[in-house]
Design a protein around this motif. Structure first.
Motif, PDB file in Angstrom:
ATOM      1  N   ASN A 119      41.497 -12.713 -19.695  1.00  0.00           N
ATOM      2  CA  ASN A 119      41.239 -13.501 -17.956  1.00  0.00           C
ATOM      3  C   ASN A 119      41.989 -14.738 -18.600  1.00  0.00           C
ATOM      4  N   ARG A 120      43.544 -14.796 -17.829  1.00  0.00           N
ATOM      5  CA  ARG A 120      43.681 -16.297 -17.738  1.00  0.00           C
ATOM      6  C   ARG A 120      44.760 -17.071 -16.385  1.00  0.00           C
ATOM      7  N   TRP A 121      44.211 -18.175 -16.069  1.00  0.00           N
ATOM      8  CA  TRP A 121      44.149 -18.421 -14.307  1.00  0.00           C
ATOM      9  C   TRP A 121      45.926 -18.832 -14.654  1.00  0.00           C
ATOM     10  N   ILE A 122      47.029 -18.623 -14.119  1.00  0.00           N
ATOM     11  CA  ILE A 122      48.192 -19.189 -14.212  1.00  0.00           C
ATOM     12  C   ILE A 122      48.463 -19.571 -12.790  1.00  0.00           C
ATOM     13  N   THR A 123      49.356 -21.188 -12.996  1.00  0.00           N
ATOM     14  CA  THR A 123      49.155 -21.563 -11.514  1.00  0.00           C
ATOM     15  C   THR A 123      50.616 -21.684 -11.027  1.00  0.00           C
ATOM     16  N   VAL A 124      51.221 -20.876  -9.989  1.00  0.00           N
ATOM     17  CA  VAL A 124      51.888 -20.526  -9.669  1.00  0.00           C
ATOM     18  C   VAL A 124      52.759 -21.863  -8.940  1.00  0.00           C
TER      19      VAL A 124
END
Length: 113
Positions: free
Chosen positions: A5-10
């Protein structure tokens, strides 16, 4: 195969006007991200409207139905629960939901790779 699981800054939170949505590419998925009011409360759903077969959910209208936060498709006006992705007008239809958060003023969406 191991998935992470990875958090992507959008985008920055300020890039989303209160009570509107934006579209972001997260991995290979078009995701509709909605900001609720002047808060840092954000929700992320699949941007594909299964009724009109178009990537338009980010342009939907945010509201509530009997206390349930929802977005109405801008084409045929079907309503979807922002927390679960369930269609409020057709029990057989559901949008994918992505975990979303705001960290240091930046909107992030979680993805599995």
């Amino acid at each position: 195969m191991i998935t992470a699981n990875r958090w992507i800054t959008v985008c920055s939170l300020d890039a989303i006007a209160p009570n509107t949505g934006v579209n972001a590419l997260v991995g290979d998925n078009q995701v509709a991200i909605f900001r609720i009011g002047e808060t840092d409360e954000v929700y992320a759903l699949d941007n594909f409207d299964p009724f009109s077969k178009s990537f338009v959910m980010s342009r939907g209208l945010i509201g509530d139905r009997k206390g349930v936060l929802k977005v109405a498709s801008p084409i045929y006006k079907q309503n979807f629960n922002l927390q679960t992705g369930d269609c409020l007008d057709n029990d057989a239809v559901k949008l994918a939901v992505y975990p979303a958060r705001v960290v240091d003023g930046q909107v992030q969406v979680q993805t599995v790779e």
